[in-house]
Scaffold this active site. Structure first.
Site, PDB file in Angstrom:
ATOM      1  N   HIS A  94       0.957  -1.238   0.085  1.00  0.00           N
ATOM      2  CA  HIS A  94       0.026  -0.003  -0.074  1.00  0.00           C
ATOM      3  C   HIS A  94       0.873   1.340   0.049  1.00  0.00           C
ATOM      4  O   HIS A  94       1.344   1.607   0.964  1.00  0.00           O
ATOM      5  CB  HIS A  94      -0.930  -0.120   1.107  1.00  0.00           C
ATOM      6  CG  HIS A  94      -2.033   0.955   1.198  1.00  0.00           C
ATOM      7  ND1 HIS A  94      -2.080   2.036   1.690  1.00  0.00           N
ATOM      8  CD2 HIS A  94      -3.256   0.974   0.261  1.00  0.00           C
ATOM      9  CE1 HIS A  94      -3.172   2.899   1.285  1.00  0.00           C
ATOM     10  NE2 HIS A  94      -3.895   2.116   0.607  1.00  0.00           N
ATOM     11  N   ILE A 106       1.124   4.548   3.788  1.00  0.00           N
ATOM     12  CA  ILE A 106      -0.162   5.176   4.547  1.00  0.00           C
ATOM     13  C   ILE A 106      -0.921   3.935   4.937  1.00  0.00           C
ATOM     14  O   ILE A 106      -1.306   2.858   4.164  1.00  0.00           O
ATOM     15  CB  ILE A 106      -0.805   5.957   3.441  1.00  0.00           C
ATOM     16  CG1 ILE A 106      -0.259   7.315   3.252  1.00  0.00           C
ATOM     17  CG2 ILE A 106      -2.109   6.398   4.292  1.00  0.00           C
ATOM     18  CD1 ILE A 106      -0.825   7.982   1.931  1.00  0.00           C
ATOM     19  N   GLY A 138      -7.332   2.870   4.535  1.00  0.00           N
ATOM     20  CA  GLY A 138      -8.578   3.234   5.475  1.00  0.00           C
ATOM     21  C   GLY A 138      -9.453   2.079   6.195  1.00  0.00           C
ATOM     22  O   GLY A 138      -9.999   2.243   7.205  1.00  0.00           O
ATOM     23  N   VAL A 139      -9.431   1.073   5.387  1.00  0.00           N
ATOM     24  CA  VAL A 139     -10.344  -0.205   5.648  1.00  0.00           C
ATOM     25  C   VAL A 139      -9.844  -0.675   7.076  1.00  0.00           C
ATOM     26  O   VAL A 139     -10.477  -1.191   7.733  1.00  0.00           O
ATOM     27  CB  VAL A 139     -10.477  -1.077   4.433  1.00  0.00           C
ATOM     28  CG1 VAL A 139     -11.275  -0.673   3.500  1.00  0.00           C
ATOM     29  CG2 VAL A 139      -9.112  -1.730   4.146  1.00  0.00           C
ATOM     30  N   GLU A 195     -11.197  -1.338  10.769  1.00  0.00           N
ATOM     31  CA  GLU A 195     -11.259  -2.519  11.236  1.00  0.00           C
ATOM     32  C   GLU A 195     -10.900  -2.438  12.696  1.00  0.00           C
ATOM     33  O   GLU A 195     -11.327  -2.744  13.725  1.00  0.00           O
ATOM     34  CB  GLU A 195     -10.300  -3.339  10.474  1.00  0.00           C
ATOM     35  CG  GLU A 195     -10.391  -4.658  11.054  1.00  0.00           C
ATOM     36  CD  GLU A 195     -11.458  -5.565  11.209  1.00  0.00           C
ATOM     37  OE1 GLU A 195     -11.514  -6.457  12.286  1.00  0.00           O
ATOM     38  OE2 GLU A 195     -12.454  -5.336  10.586  1.00  0.00           O
TER      39      GLU A 195
END
Length: 149
Positions: free
Chosen positions: A56, A62, A65-66, A70
């Site tokens: 990523h 970074i 977002g998921v 979570e």
């Protein structure tokens, strides 16, 4: 917190007795404090060695977002487990997410603070607000739901 209240810390060993997640998907390092049925505050330390950073944005890592969501969901689950006694085989499942907003990136070296608060509970479904911050800056906020099954 008033002078009479004592902080309720949950360390990693106990977290692993409450949540079914394991490395690399256990995303809560420590619970700093909580009040059953109301709120919970926890932390996730973000290391450059997190497996997600190899794919990523490797040149600009970074936290996805998921994974922030979570982590908030796991904090929500910890509060749910501390609030309700489950019958054999029951678990809390992430049941929904609404109004998720990302305000700043979460980077290696950051300490992400996770705050979840109960909005309402009805028929085994609990609604929460969740906020993830870094250095008191909001990184993510969302409305979350979990279901007891």
């Amino acid at each position: 917190m008033s002078e009479n209240q004592v902080s309720k810390v949950i360390e990693a060993k106990e977290i692993m007795t409450l949540l079914p997640h394991r490395y690399p998907f256990l995303l809560v390092d420590r619970v700093l404090d909580y009040k059953e049925g109301e709120w919970l505050k926890a932390i996730k330390n973000i290391s450059v060695n997190e497996p997600c950073f190899t794919g990523h944005f490797p040149s600009e890592p970074i936290l996805p977002g998921v994974l922030i969501l979570e982590a908030l969901a796991q904090a929500m689950g910890l509060l749910a487990f501390k609030t309700h006694e489950l019958k054999g085989g029951e678990l809390f499942y992430f049941a929904g997410i609404d109004e998720a907003r990302f305000k700043r990136p979460v980077l290696p070296g950051d300490q992400m603070e996770l705050k979840v608060q109960v909005i309402k509970e009805r028929r085994g479904i609990t609604a929460f607000t969740g906020i993830a911050t870094v250095n008191s800056e909001v990184a993510c906020e969302a409305k979350l739901m979990c279901a007891r099954r």
